[in-house]
Every structure is written in C-alpha cells, then in structure tokens.
Write a protein that holds these residues in place. Structure first.
Motif, mmCIF file in Angstrom:
data_model
loop_
_atom_site.group_PDB
_atom_site.id
_atom_site.type_symbol
_atom_site.label_atom_id
_atom_site.label_comp_id
_atom_site.label_asym_id
_atom_site.label_seq_id
_atom_site.Cartn_x
_atom_site.Cartn_y
_atom_site.Cartn_z
ATOM 1 N N LYS A 70 2.941 3.134 -13.936
ATOM 2 C CA LYS A 70 2.789 1.841 -13.260
ATOM 3 C C LYS A 70 3.784 0.803 -13.784
ATOM 4 O O LYS A 70 4.302 -0.007 -13.020
ATOM 5 C CB LYS A 70 1.352 1.339 -13.441
ATOM 6 C CG LYS A 70 0.352 2.196 -12.699
ATOM 7 C CD LYS A 70 -1.060 1.867 -13.094
ATOM 8 C CE LYS A 70 -1.441 2.568 -14.376
ATOM 9 N NZ LYS A 70 -2.515 1.865 -15.090
ATOM 10 N N MET A 98 -0.099 5.642 -17.942
ATOM 11 C CA MET A 98 -0.070 4.192 -17.794
ATOM 12 C C MET A 98 1.343 3.703 -17.479
ATOM 13 O O MET A 98 1.540 2.770 -16.716
ATOM 14 C CB MET A 98 -0.580 3.559 -19.083
ATOM 15 C CG MET A 98 -0.945 2.126 -18.983
ATOM 16 S SD MET A 98 -0.775 1.377 -20.599
ATOM 17 C CE MET A 98 0.993 1.382 -20.789
ATOM 18 N N LEU A 141 2.308 -5.312 -10.703
ATOM 19 C CA LEU A 141 3.394 -5.927 -9.934
ATOM 20 C C LEU A 141 3.162 -5.759 -8.432
ATOM 21 O O LEU A 141 3.312 -6.711 -7.663
ATOM 22 C CB LEU A 141 4.731 -5.300 -10.331
ATOM 23 C CG LEU A 141 5.962 -5.868 -9.629
ATOM 24 C CD1 LEU A 141 6.184 -7.321 -10.031
ATOM 25 C CD2 LEU A 141 7.209 -5.050 -9.939
ATOM 26 N N VAL A 142 2.786 -4.545 -8.019
ATOM 27 C CA VAL A 142 2.577 -4.306 -6.590
ATOM 28 C C VAL A 142 1.326 -5.037 -6.102
ATOM 29 O O VAL A 142 1.284 -5.538 -4.975
ATOM 30 C CB VAL A 142 2.507 -2.792 -6.302
ATOM 31 C CG1 VAL A 142 2.297 -2.528 -4.829
ATOM 32 C CG2 VAL A 142 3.777 -2.100 -6.771
ATOM 33 N N TYR A 145 0.838 5.043 -5.545
ATOM 34 C CA TYR A 145 0.650 4.933 -6.989
ATOM 35 C C TYR A 145 -0.725 5.457 -7.381
ATOM 36 O O TYR A 145 -0.871 6.208 -8.350
ATOM 37 C CB TYR A 145 0.776 3.474 -7.446
ATOM 38 C CG TYR A 145 2.180 3.026 -7.759
ATOM 39 C CD1 TYR A 145 2.844 3.522 -8.872
ATOM 40 C CD2 TYR A 145 2.836 2.111 -6.956
ATOM 41 C CE1 TYR A 145 4.132 3.106 -9.178
ATOM 42 C CE2 TYR A 145 4.119 1.691 -7.244
ATOM 43 C CZ TYR A 145 4.761 2.193 -8.363
ATOM 44 O OH TYR A 145 6.025 1.778 -8.656
ATOM 45 N N ALA A 146 -1.749 5.050 -6.628
ATOM 46 C CA ALA A 146 -3.109 5.479 -6.966
ATOM 47 C C ALA A 146 -3.230 6.995 -6.847
ATOM 48 O O ALA A 146 -3.866 7.639 -7.681
ATOM 49 C CB ALA A 146 -4.114 4.771 -6.053
ATOM 50 N N ALA A 202 7.314 0.083 -12.323
ATOM 51 C CA ALA A 202 7.498 -0.740 -11.118
ATOM 52 C C ALA A 202 8.457 -1.895 -11.395
ATOM 53 O O ALA A 202 9.143 -2.378 -10.494
ATOM 54 C CB ALA A 202 6.154 -1.262 -10.627
ATOM 55 N N LEU A 203 8.505 -2.350 -12.668
ATOM 56 C CA LEU A 203 9.378 -3.481 -12.995
ATOM 57 C C LEU A 203 10.849 -3.122 -12.843
ATOM 58 O O LEU A 203 11.697 -4.002 -12.682
ATOM 59 C CB LEU A 203 9.104 -3.951 -14.430
ATOM 60 C CG LEU A 203 7.804 -4.727 -14.597
ATOM 61 C CD1 LEU A 203 7.481 -4.904 -16.067
ATOM 62 C CD2 LEU A 203 7.920 -6.086 -13.921
ATOM 63 N N SER A 263 -1.534 8.288 -9.991
ATOM 64 C CA SER A 263 -2.114 7.851 -11.261
ATOM 65 C C SER A 263 -3.529 8.401 -11.468
ATOM 66 O O SER A 263 -3.893 8.796 -12.575
ATOM 67 C CB SER A 263 -2.114 6.325 -11.300
ATOM 68 O OG SER A 263 -2.920 5.854 -12.332
ATOM 69 N N ASN A 316 -5.404 1.960 -11.634
ATOM 70 C CA ASN A 316 -4.542 3.050 -11.179
ATOM 71 C C ASN A 316 -3.344 2.585 -10.363
ATOM 72 O O ASN A 316 -2.614 3.402 -9.808
ATOM 73 C CB ASN A 316 -5.350 4.066 -10.368
ATOM 74 C CG ASN A 316 -6.127 5.009 -11.277
ATOM 75 O OD1 ASN A 316 -5.549 5.628 -12.159
ATOM 76 N ND2 ASN A 316 -7.422 5.064 -11.094
ATOM 77 N N THR A 317 -3.143 1.274 -10.262
ATOM 78 C CA THR A 317 -1.995 0.769 -9.500
ATOM 79 C C THR A 317 -1.269 -0.290 -10.323
ATOM 80 O O THR A 317 -1.880 -0.942 -11.166
ATOM 81 C CB THR A 317 -2.450 0.149 -8.160
ATOM 82 O OG1 THR A 317 -3.471 -0.809 -8.423
ATOM 83 C CG2 THR A 317 -3.003 1.213 -7.234
ATOM 84 N N PRO A 318 0.040 -0.479 -10.088
ATOM 85 C CA PRO A 318 0.800 -1.427 -10.904
ATOM 86 C C PRO A 318 0.419 -2.880 -10.596
ATOM 87 O O PRO A 318 0.248 -3.243 -9.424
ATOM 88 C CB PRO A 318 2.253 -1.184 -10.506
ATOM 89 C CG PRO A 318 2.252 0.041 -9.669
ATOM 90 C CD PRO A 318 0.894 0.207 -9.120
ATOM 91 N N VAL A 353 2.627 1.746 -0.635
ATOM 92 C CA VAL A 353 3.121 2.015 -1.988
ATOM 93 C C VAL A 353 1.972 2.008 -2.999
ATOM 94 O O VAL A 353 1.895 2.858 -3.887
ATOM 95 C CB VAL A 353 4.192 0.961 -2.332
ATOM 96 C CG1 VAL A 353 4.430 0.908 -3.810
ATOM 97 C CG2 VAL A 353 5.476 1.278 -1.592
ATOM 98 N N LEU A 354 1.065 1.062 -2.814
ATOM 99 C CA LEU A 354 -0.083 0.952 -3.716
ATOM 100 C C LEU A 354 -0.910 2.240 -3.668
ATOM 101 O O LEU A 354 -1.315 2.781 -4.701
ATOM 102 C CB LEU A 354 -0.932 -0.254 -3.302
ATOM 103 C CG LEU A 354 -1.849 -0.828 -4.369
ATOM 104 C CD1 LEU A 354 -1.034 -1.620 -5.367
ATOM 105 C CD2 LEU A 354 -2.905 -1.720 -3.739
ATOM 106 N N ALA A 379 8.000 0.725 -6.070
ATOM 107 C CA ALA A 379 7.757 -0.691 -5.782
ATOM 108 C C ALA A 379 8.903 -1.279 -4.949
ATOM 109 O O ALA A 379 8.682 -2.024 -3.989
ATOM 110 C CB ALA A 379 7.596 -1.478 -7.084
#
Lengths: 493, 222
Positions: free
Chosen positions: B160, B157, A341-342, B198-199, B163-164, B202, A337-339, B194-195, B174
């Motif tokens: 996430k 999906m 990258l992070v 996202y969670a 973030a790039l 998501s 559930n998290t990227p 930040v993490l 990010a």
C-alpha cells in the motif's frame, strides 16, 4: 552533527560532473529531449488520446524542426527541472521557467520565450484605473495559495484583505461570485477562466505591476546548444511564429511581448556542474518550521479522532451485537487493506460527484483519521484482550464495583499494553501527514515542494526537510516515552 | 474514451500497473530483508573493531525510520541522477522502497534475534562453537519463526505504501487510477477500481501472513 555530516557526504557525490548532452550528441542521436509540465494548460497538458499538447509542446516541436531533430517530450514536474537538466535526462526545459538570478546560478537560459506580466484582473464593479489605487483596506484580493504573487503583493499592496484559494479557476470564480474584488496575477495564465462567466464585465488594468521573463532552461555550460536554441528561438520571434503559437493557445496576444532588444542580449555562461548552496534553504527555515506545526496538527487531530473511532470499533468487535461486530470488522479490513493515499483520492476527487466538496486539509485529515481509527482499533483490542479473566474474577470476589474494576484492574493493564504501540503509531501519523502535500496542503513536505519549485535547490531543501522530520519525531518520541514513564508507569523497552 | 472500465485495453493497463506495484514491493522488500539481516546481525556483534559499523547501522535505521517515505522517494529521485541518469522511474522507486524497507526490517530481524534465550547462546559458547556456528546452528533456526511472520506482514503493508511512488510518475496502481480519471472515467470509477484491486491483493496476502504467524507460533510452543 555527525548525522548532518554523513548526509552531506552522501549528497556531495551528487556534485559529479554534469553529463548533459552537447549539440553534437543530440544531432547524432537525432532526438531532442524536452521537459514540459504535464499539468499546465494551455502551456502543456495531456489532451484527448493521452498526447501532450499546448503552447510549450508546439514551441518544442518547432524548435526541433529548425534544429533538424525529432522532439521527445518528457513530463517534468517543476522541482525536477534542474536535476533533469544537469543529468541530461532532458536537454531543454520548458514550462514558464522564470529567469531569476537565483536560477542563473544553476542553469543557463535561452533568450526569453514569453513574458509573465503580473497584472490586475477585475470587473466593472471596481472603479479603479491603476493598480496603485488598489491599496485600500476595503478591497479584497484573491490569491492562489503558494504562488509567488502572494509575497509580491505583501510588499507592493499591503493594505487590501486577502482571500486565499486552492486552484487557478477558483480565483476567477471568487471574483465572479463577489467574494473578492480583484486578482493580481500573471494575466495571461488566468484570463482564460473569465470566459466561464460571460455575464460579468471583466477588465484588465492597463499597466502591469511588474513583468518577469521566462526562457528555455539548459544545463550550464552547454554553449553550442544554447547558441543554436537562441538562434532558432530569435528567428521564431522575428517571423511571428511565437506570436502565432501564443494566440493559438491563449486566444489573445501576449500582454507584454518580447522585444528585439532582449533577443540581441544573450548571456554566455562559463561555470559547469552543480554547486551546493544551502543559503536559500536556511533562509526558508522559519517557513518550513511553520509547515512542521501544520504537520503536527494533522497528526494530532487524526490521532485523537482516530482513537475515539478506534475505541468504538474495538468495543463493537469485542462486545457488540453481531451486526455491530460485522460493521466494525468490515470497516477495519476495508481501510487496512487499501492505501491511505487512494482513500484520500476518493475523498478529495470523488466526493464532489455527490456534492460534497472537502477542502484539501479536511480530506487528508479525514483520510488519516479513518486509517488511524482502523489501526488503533486493532491495538486497543489487543490491549483489552490482555486483561486476564482470572484477574476480573478476583476483582469480583473482592466485591469491587464495575467502575472500580475498570479503573483499578482493567485500565492499568490496557494502558501498559497499548501505550508503546500507540506512541509508535503517532510517529507513523506524523510521517504519514506528508501525504497532504500531494493535495496542496502546505505542511512541511508541501512547503518543501513550494520552496524547491521556486529556488530549484531540491536536494538541499529535501535534505534539510528530512532532518526536520528526524528532529520532530525524535522530540515526539522522547516526550511520549517520558510521559509514559511518569504518568502511566510504562517501562522503557 | 470514458466508457468501459472492463475493456481489454483498460484491464491490460491495470494489470501492468499492478505488476509494477508488486515488483517494487517484492524486489525492494526482498533486498531490504537481506541487507536488514546483515545490519541486524552486525548490530549484535561485540568486536570493538566493528563499533563504527554498528554505529553507522544504528544511525541508518534511525534516520530512515524517521523520514516520510514520500521525502525518501524525492531524495532518491534527485540523488540518483548523478550516478544513473538513465535509470527508469520504476528503478528509482524500487531503490527508495529498498532503503525504507531495510530500516524497518533491520528492527524486525533484530527483535527475532533477541527473542532467542540468552542461556542458549552462552551454552553454545561454552561448548566451543564459533561465533558463526552459534549464529547458524543455534540463533537463526530459532529466530526464524519469530522473524518471518512480522517480516511478511511488513511486506504486505508496504504494497500500500508504494502508492506514493505515483508522485514520481511511476505508473503503478495509484497512478493508473489517476490516468484513468484524466482520460474521462469518473473519479469514483477510476479510483474505486484501483482501491478494489489493492484490497484483492492485500487481503489474501494478509491472510497468508497471519496464517504463517499462527502456524509458526504453534510450532514454537510444541
């Protein structure tokens, strides 16, 4: 071949006429847009309060004052400089832009702003007086990975041992700690770090190995603007403004100052627009191929280590104790559930807070492995679930041993179910390994960034890089499909 | 300004960044879904005249599924300069999301179309339904429930993957984490916050996507 031609056709649209703004347009708008590197202290970086500051910033403001316009700073990464100049997103580009013939084909330069003196920083431990005396096998030179100095050294000083490190500050630390004897680099940019080690007796050898010159970049053919910038910049050299700003930023004078001769010699340009040139990228193909090998390494390590973790997590979620089930479930949902990258940001930047300093390659591979573990656990769980209870019962009736049951009943089922998702996930990992570039790992994308930073042929470089990824994954897909068919009886989709 | 992660300014900053993350994902994937639908249908036509288009669609899908999203972002950043030098970085990143999402969603939509049993299409032809009517009244109503769950899962999906876009300088989540760390927050606090965000996005979205799957799957097997 068609693919290449199609890509080219799309890219050729890029060769539209330049839309860089001329001097009149800039004066009318009252704003000069200057690109500076946001991560290059003391040239330019974000200070307290989030504003850009440094030598380049002050030079830009002084130029703006003399041209009678306000300066708008545009954070610009090294590789973006040329495209941004050509399109008019920025009018001028600063940031230690070395004047090279290669770059002159793309953009115009002002008279030099400052020098880049490649010299030797060492300590009293090393009794040499001239850089040529460094050419001995018992000397260790420290270098920053990916810098131009690495190739210069291989040519001019082939004998010494080399220690490659990842950051500017790491080079000086390596010498202070005695892991290396000397640094051959742009002296001005690195000498500041010696202040962190006041107990060491630092020395700079008097004669630079060679000197390069950095100018202000402009779009090609923007003559009135270039003439105006040249006039303002020359005046700033002559009245000592540049020297004063340099001292403010570096605490010392420029090692090799810009001479009066260089201010008189200005080169007019004729050509305008952007011309494609694939030669620099084609020359760099072996270097890129080496990067592709590293990309594959990262993907392979992450895949196999991830498979082990994924299998353990899948088994824990299916058959484990309630606690094991919870832990495995929490791991999978936290990661998925998290990227990635992070997650790698945390591994790379936050772990040092508790004293764990992972090199970039390790941090990225570990991050991708944790991701692979979570996603593969889902795939493997699905595979194990695909074994029907009735078949297990039948095996029981036939009196198969536990091992035989696993080998002849369960595994064939599982392999056939999971093989294609696993193969697809390997491709995802190959593509995902490109993230490593953002942490300075020199895999394929990292090397493409290195090259385009030097030759400024960003579009050409990344078009070729894209093609290499396509080729790489096509070969991998084909091999995996072949292995699946011949070894595990996995049918084509 | 190291200090309060929960100050109104910091929270507003993070909320704006979160908004950009969702914007890129939602706009990019929605446009990608529409184009993906067209490409998937195009790839299943049989008219000889459309062969070059079918071929181009296949080439597009294969190309963009085999280039890292990071490389797509960089290529779009520089290619777009020729057409729209004033397009914002957020716009550029959204184009890159659209290009990548189109390729993957074409495959997802295609799998849904293929799931409709052949005899149904053949009987529709026998009944004299036109190609378009067959698509509209026979294929799409049945394919829909097969397409939606994985398409929704894909979009979740992609939240996430955006973030790039931080590499381009888009101030999405990010990059917001990076800025907080540069401003003096510890990496653990900045990237950790930040993490968690996202969670928080998501996880519920993922739950919605999977409940969609079980509901639609149930209706199929009724």
């Amino acid at each position: 071949m068609m693919l290449l031609r199609l890509l080219l056709a799309v890219l050729l649209l890029w060769a539209a006429p330049a839309v860089a703004r001329d001097l009149d347009a800039i004066r009318q708008s009252g704003v000069l847009r200057v690109g500076v590197n946001p991560n290059f202290p003391p040239m330019s970086s974000y200070g307290d309060g989030g504003t850009l500051q440094g030598f380049d910033v002050n030079v830009a403001r002084e130029l703006g004052r003399r041209l009678g316009v306000r300066v708008e700073l545009v954070p610009t990464e090294a590789a973006s400089r040329v495209p941004f100049l050509v399109s008019g997103r920025i009018d001028l580009s600063l940031g230690a832009l070395t004047i090279t013939p290669e770059r002159r084909a793309l953009i115009d330069f002002s008279v030099p702003l400052h020098s880049e003196a490649m010299g030797v920083i060492t300590t009293s431990r090393l009794p040499v007086r001239d850089w040529r005396e460094l050419n001995r096998a018992d000397i260790t030179l420290v270098n920053m990975r990916g810098n131009q100095s690495v190739s210069v050294l291989a040519e001019k000083l082939p004998r010494p041992q080399r220690l490659l490190v990842d950051g500017n500050a790491d080079t000086i630390r390596a010498i202070a700690q005695g892991r290396a004897d000397a640094l051959v680099e742009n002296v001005d940019f690195f000498i500041g770090f010696t202040k962190n080690y006041p107990d060491v007796r630092w020395r700079v050898l008097p004669e630079p190995i060679f000197t390069a010159w950095c100018g202000i970049g402009l779009a090609k053919g923007n003559e009135p603007l270039r003439v105006a910038v040249d006039a303002a910049l020359s005046a700033m050299h002559r009245d000592g403004s540049v020297d004063r700003l340099w001292r403010d930023a570096y605490g010392a004078a420029m090692t090799v100052p810009v001479s009066e001769d260089q201010l008189k010699r200005t080169a007019a340009s004729t050509q305008t627009g952007y011309r494609f040139d694939w030669q620099p990228v084609i020359t760099a193909l072996p270097y890129l191929a080496g990067g592709a090998v590293i990309s594959l390494q990262i993907a392979l390590i992450a895949f196999w280590a991830g498979a082990v973790i994924g299998l353990a997590a899948a088994l824990a979620r299916l058959n484990g104790s309630p606690i094991a089930r919870r832990v495995a479930g929490a791991y999978v949902s936290a990661v998925t559930n998290t990227p990635a990258l992070v997650q790698i940001f945390l591994l790379y930047y936050a772990l040092p807070e508790i004293g764990v300093m992972l090199p970039a390659f390790v941090a990225v591979t570990l991050g991708l492995t944790l991701n692979a573990g979570a996603y593969l656990s889902d795939i493997l769980r699905g595979g194990i679930n695909s074994v029907r209870q009735s078949e297990l019962d039948a095996a029981e009736v036939l009196g198969l041993s536990r091992l035989d049951k696993l080998r002849h009943v369960m595994l064939p089922h599982i392999v056939r179910t999971v093989y294609r998702p696993l193969a697809n996930f390997f491709i995802v990992l190959v593509l995902g390994s490109s993230m490593a570039a953002l942490f300075g790992v020199e895999e394929l994308t990292g090397r493409a960034i290195n090259i385009s930073t030097a030759n400024l042929r960003t579009i050409e470089t990344f078009a070729v890089t894209g093609l290499i990824y396509i080729g790489l994954t096509l070969i991998a897909s084909a091999l995996l499909a072949l292995a699946g068919r011949t070894m595990f009886g996995v049918r084509r989709a | 300004m190291s200090g309060d992660l929960f100050s109104p300014e910091t929270l507003a900053f993070l909320a704006a960044a979160l908004g950009r993350t969702l914007w890129m994902t939602f706009i990019g994937c929605t446009i990608g879904f529409v184009i993906g639908m067209v490409l998937a249908i195009l790839r299943r036509t049989r008219a000889p005249l459309l062969a070059p288009l079918r071929w181009a669609a296949a080439l597009y899908v294969e190309t963009f599924r085999r280039i890292p999203f990071l490389v797509i972002l960089i290529l779009v950043l520089f290619s777009v300069q020729a057409f729209a030098p004033d397009l914002s970085l957020l716009g550029i990143a959204t184009i890159a999301v659209t290009l990548a999402a189109t390729a993957y969603l074409t495959e997802i939509v295609g799998a849904g179309l293929d799931a409709v049993p052949r005899p149904q299409i053949e009987s529709a032809e026998v009944l004299g339904l036109s190609w378009f009517d067959t698509l509209r009244h026979v294929v799409l109503p049945q394919a829909w429930s097969v397409i939606l769950p994985p398409a929704a899962a894909f979009m979740v999906m992609f939240v996430k993957d955006t973030a790039l876009a931080s590499h381009l300088g888009v101030v999405e989540l990010a990059f917001a984490g990076k800025i907080l760390v540069n401003k003096g927050f510890s990496p653990l606090a900045g990237f950790g916050a930040v993490l968690v965000l996202y969670a928080l996005i998501s996880w519920p979205l993922g739950r919605i996507a999977s409940s969609l799957e079980s509901r639609l799957a149930a209706s199929r097997h009724r």
